[in-house]
Design a protein around this motif. Structure first.
Motif, PDB file in Angstrom:
ATOM      1  N   SER A 189       0.828  -1.220   0.000  1.00  0.00           N
ATOM      2  CA  SER A 189       0.000   0.000   0.000  1.00  0.00           C
ATOM      3  C   SER A 189       0.861   1.268   0.000  1.00  0.00           C
ATOM      4  N   ASN A 190       2.170   1.116  -0.118  1.00  0.00           N
ATOM      5  CA  ASN A 190       3.078   2.264  -0.110  1.00  0.00           C
ATOM      6  C   ASN A 190       3.859   2.334  -1.414  1.00  0.00           C
ATOM      7  N   LEU A 191       4.754   3.333  -1.481  1.00  0.00           N
ATOM      8  CA  LEU A 191       5.609   3.513  -2.643  1.00  0.00           C
ATOM      9  C   LEU A 191       7.067   3.366  -2.238  1.00  0.00           C
ATOM     10  N   LYS A 192       7.902   3.076  -3.205  1.00  0.00           N
ATOM     11  CA  LYS A 192       9.343   3.051  -2.970  1.00  0.00           C
ATOM     12  C   LYS A 192      10.049   3.616  -4.195  1.00  0.00           C
ATOM     13  N   GLY A 193      11.224   4.194  -3.961  1.00  0.00           N
ATOM     14  CA  GLY A 193      11.986   4.773  -5.064  1.00  0.00           C
ATOM     15  C   GLY A 193      13.436   4.974  -4.670  1.00  0.00           C
ATOM     16  N   ASN A 194      14.278   5.167  -5.681  1.00  0.00           N
ATOM     17  CA  ASN A 194      15.708   5.380  -5.453  1.00  0.00           C
ATOM     18  C   ASN A 194      16.013   6.870  -5.520  1.00  0.00           C
ATOM     19  N   LEU A 195      16.761   7.356  -4.518  1.00  0.00           N
ATOM     20  CA  LEU A 195      17.129   8.760  -4.464  1.00  0.00           C
ATOM     21  C   LEU A 195      18.421   8.973  -5.249  1.00  0.00           C
ATOM     22  N   ILE A 196      18.350   9.804  -6.278  1.00  0.00           N
ATOM     23  CA  ILE A 196      19.489  10.072  -7.142  1.00  0.00           C
ATOM     24  C   ILE A 196      19.951  11.512  -6.917  1.00  0.00           C
ATOM     25  N   VAL A 197      21.255  11.677  -6.732  1.00  0.00           N
ATOM     26  CA  VAL A 197      21.859  13.001  -6.577  1.00  0.00           C
ATOM     27  C   VAL A 197      22.644  13.304  -7.846  1.00  0.00           C
ATOM     28  N   ALA A 198      22.200  14.305  -8.592  1.00  0.00           N
ATOM     29  CA  ALA A 198      22.865  14.685  -9.839  1.00  0.00           C
ATOM     30  C   ALA A 198      23.725  15.921  -9.618  1.00  0.00           C
ATOM     31  N   SER A 199      24.713  16.089 -10.463  1.00  0.00           N
ATOM     32  CA  SER A 199      25.604  17.259 -10.480  1.00  0.00           C
ATOM     33  C   SER A 199      26.443  17.366  -9.209  1.00  0.00           C
ATOM     34  N   LYS A 200      26.678  16.246  -8.545  1.00  0.00           N
ATOM     35  CA  LYS A 200      27.569  16.271  -7.380  1.00  0.00           C
ATOM     36  C   LYS A 200      28.918  15.714  -7.806  1.00  0.00           C
ATOM     37  N   ASN A 201      29.616  16.519  -8.608  1.00  0.00           N
ATOM     38  CA  ASN A 201      30.896  16.071  -9.154  1.00  0.00           C
ATOM     39  C   ASN A 201      32.064  16.807  -8.529  1.00  0.00           C
ATOM     40  N   GLN A 202      32.061  18.130  -8.659  1.00  0.00           N
ATOM     41  CA  GLN A 202      33.183  18.928  -8.180  1.00  0.00           C
ATOM     42  C   GLN A 202      32.734  19.791  -7.008  1.00  0.00           C
ATOM     43  N   LYS A 203      33.416  19.634  -5.885  1.00  0.00           N
ATOM     44  CA  LYS A 203      33.098  20.435  -4.705  1.00  0.00           C
ATOM     45  C   LYS A 203      33.594  21.855  -4.905  1.00  0.00           C
TER      46      LYS A 203
END
Length: 562
Positions: free
Chosen positions: A163-177
């Motif tokens: 009865s719930n949802l699930k998903g993968n958390l993606i972090v984009a543009s985390k290349n150069q600090k």
């Protein structure tokens, strides 16, 4: 007739759009009564000017339903019922209350996840679906604070799990600090760089966080000699991050003086007293300050004092404070105080001190007395200062201040030594009732702890800067406490009037005196283009005496900024 027709034509042109504009009504229902109740609880707009507005409102309502968990909601139709009414139906379908978000621990710190969810597991965490948008926004802001301002978050591979949802958390543009490569100051290019590093705590190679930088640069308004013109800006290039600060140098020099006059009780003649106080700040673009004070009052007392403060000495985080004070009491004695302190600025509001205070006093009387003797004192000093400004108020730019100082040492007289302690407190606070009304309270106290006392080492107070209605430095005490209270009313941004209520208690161990003092009066202040003019009228009395007009004191002071 033609004028009448012309007038009707103008009225028609101007108001025709209002006359012929028709209000349209929208009613949105669900598949059943429960769904309709849910839709109505979102308080959508029911009155519209045209069909486009109705269509946009339906789209907006569907997005609101997505946010609270009805991600499968479906628009069935939008139909016109009559000339002024439209009906729409949305099937809400299933509501998902919780979403399980899977994440990579090497990219997102688990401590951050623990701060936003109380259901954290080995590789995922759960949040209510209605809080999903705020949760992702919070995580993204924290990643941005770590030096990744261009990072983006999104969920992928969203699936239904029971009865719930699930998903993968993606972090984009985390290349150069991103770190601060360079800091460029515009407007006030000679601004002392030590203040960037130690006062604002902004320096190259520091992790870039624009929100933190903005909060830090606002502290510049606490400085007397500089202010911020506009918020900082950033120039991003492929390999660098350049920070631009826009500052201006402000008037920080001040000249202060006052003229006081009253009737001498012994001679019944008019006597004058006054002082000159010069304060020079940041004239060498170093942040330094130099103070010069000369005071002469009706009791034939003269005071000469100089103070030099060098912040961030040799670009270090500590500053140096030097002071010299010479006091002469008619032909009775002289006292010379020399102070050397170092201070550390914790932040814009807090500062701590430590140093040495050396005092030497000489008896000028031809006859030897037991109350005035030659002596030397050496104290070790520890102090703390708190300062909070209210820069929006030109008349009262400082809202509250606290200064606490403790001195421990020995007094040497002839071949005898005696331990002494000198403690002092000076604090004030402005309670702003509203824009025009405020209450000013100040507490000032000092105590000298010793087995024996000399008259020329006692505390001295009285006058415009302590208890008003009394002569300057006319009261000698081994312990004193003072309360200044004012009710202030601002007529405008440059004029105010106020009451004076001063209460004091002091003890004199030499004369074995314990007494209470009172001062009452009124005053006003006028802020001009050149400075602040203040007028005070106060009448002082002791506990067992009546008020006398002859004891009244009038004080005039003028502080000019340049």
């Amino acid at each position: 007739m033609q004028k009448t027709l012309f007038l009707y034509l103008i009225i028609y042109i101007v108001f025709s759009s209002e006359i012929f504009c028709q209000t349209l009504y929208l009613k949105i229902d669900g598949e059943n009564t429960m769904e309709t109740t849910t839709i109505d609880s979102l308080n959508y707009f029911k009155k519209h000017e045209n069909y486009t507005s109705i269509k946009n409102e339906v789209d907006s309502l569907q997005k609101s339903l997505y946010r609270i968990g009805y991600i499968e909601n479906e628009l069935k139709f939008i139909d016109r019922i009559n000339d002024s009414s439209f009906a729409a139906k949305i099937h809400l379908k299933r509501k998902y209350n919780v979403i399980h978000i899977y994440y990579d621990k090497s990219i997102i710190n688990p401590k951050l996840i623990n701060a936003i969810s109380n259901k954290v597991f080995d590789n995922y965490f759960s949040v209510p679906f209605s809080e999903l948008e705020n949760t992702l926004s919070y995580i993204n802001s924290k990643i941005s604070e770590e030096g990744y301002p261009f990072s983006k978050l999104y969920l992928s591979d969203i699936e239904i799990e029971k009865s719930n949802l699930k998903g993968n958390l993606i972090v984009a543009s985390k290349n150069q600090k991103r770190v601060i490569s360079d800091i460029i100051i515009k407007g006030y290019e000679k601004f002392p760089r030590s203040y960037l590093k130690h006062y604002l705590k902004i320096k190259p190679n520091q992790t870039f966080n624009l929100s933190v930088i903005k909060n830090k640069t606002q502290q510049l308004n606490n400085l007397r000699f500089a202010s911020e013109i506009k918020p900082p800006e950033v120039l991003f290039s492929k390999d660098s991050t350049t920070l631009y600060l826009y500052l201006q140098k402000t008037k920080s020099n001040a000249f202060d003086g006052f003229l006081g006059f009253g009737t001498n009780e012994d001679t019944n003649q008019l006597q004058f007293d006054g002082y000159l106080n010069l304060n020079l700040t940041n004239n060498l673009n170093y942040g330094e300050s130099f103070k010069l004070l000369y005071k002469s009052d009706e009791n034939d007392q003269k005071t000469f004092e100089t103070n030099l403060s060098l912040p961030y000495f040799f670009k270090s985080p500590v500053g140096l404070d030097l002071a010299l004070r010479i006091f002469k009491k008619d032909s009775s004695f002289t006292t010379v105080n020399q102070t050397a302190k170092i201070h550390y600025q914790i932040n814009a509001k807090h500062k701590v001190y430590t140093g040495i205070l050396s005092t030497q006093s000489n008896n000028l009387l031809s006859q030897t007395t037991t109350s005035i003797l030659d002596y030397k004192t050496t104290y070790y000093t520890f102090a703390y200062q708190f300062l909070k400004n209210q820069n929006y108020n030109l008349l009262f730019p400082v809202n509250s201040q606290l200064y606490v100082e403790s001195n421990f040492g020995k007094r040497k007289q002839s071949n005898q030594q005696e331990k002494q302690t000198l403690l002092s407190l000076d604090a004030f606070k402005i309670f702003n009732l509203n824009y025009k009304n405020s209450i000013y309270l100040r507490i000032n106290g000092s105590t000298l702890n010793s087995n024996t006392y000399f008259e020329n080492e006692l505390l001295r107070f009285g006058g415009i800067n302590s208890i008003r209605g009394f002569e300057e430095n006319s009261i000698y005490a081994s312990l004193m406490s003072l309360l200044n209270a004012e009710y202030r009313y601002q007529l405008n941004n440059s004029i105010y009037i106020h009451t004076i209520t001063d209460l004091a208690y002091f003890e004199n161990k030499i004369s074995n005196t314990k007494e209470k003092l009172f001062g009452f009066g009124f005053g006003f202040g006028i802020l001009t283009k050149t400075g602040l003019l203040r007028f005070n009228y106060a009448n002082g009395k002791t506990e067992n005496n009546q008020f006398k007009l002859s004891n009244s004191k009038i004080h005039l002071s003028f502080t000019a900024n340049f």
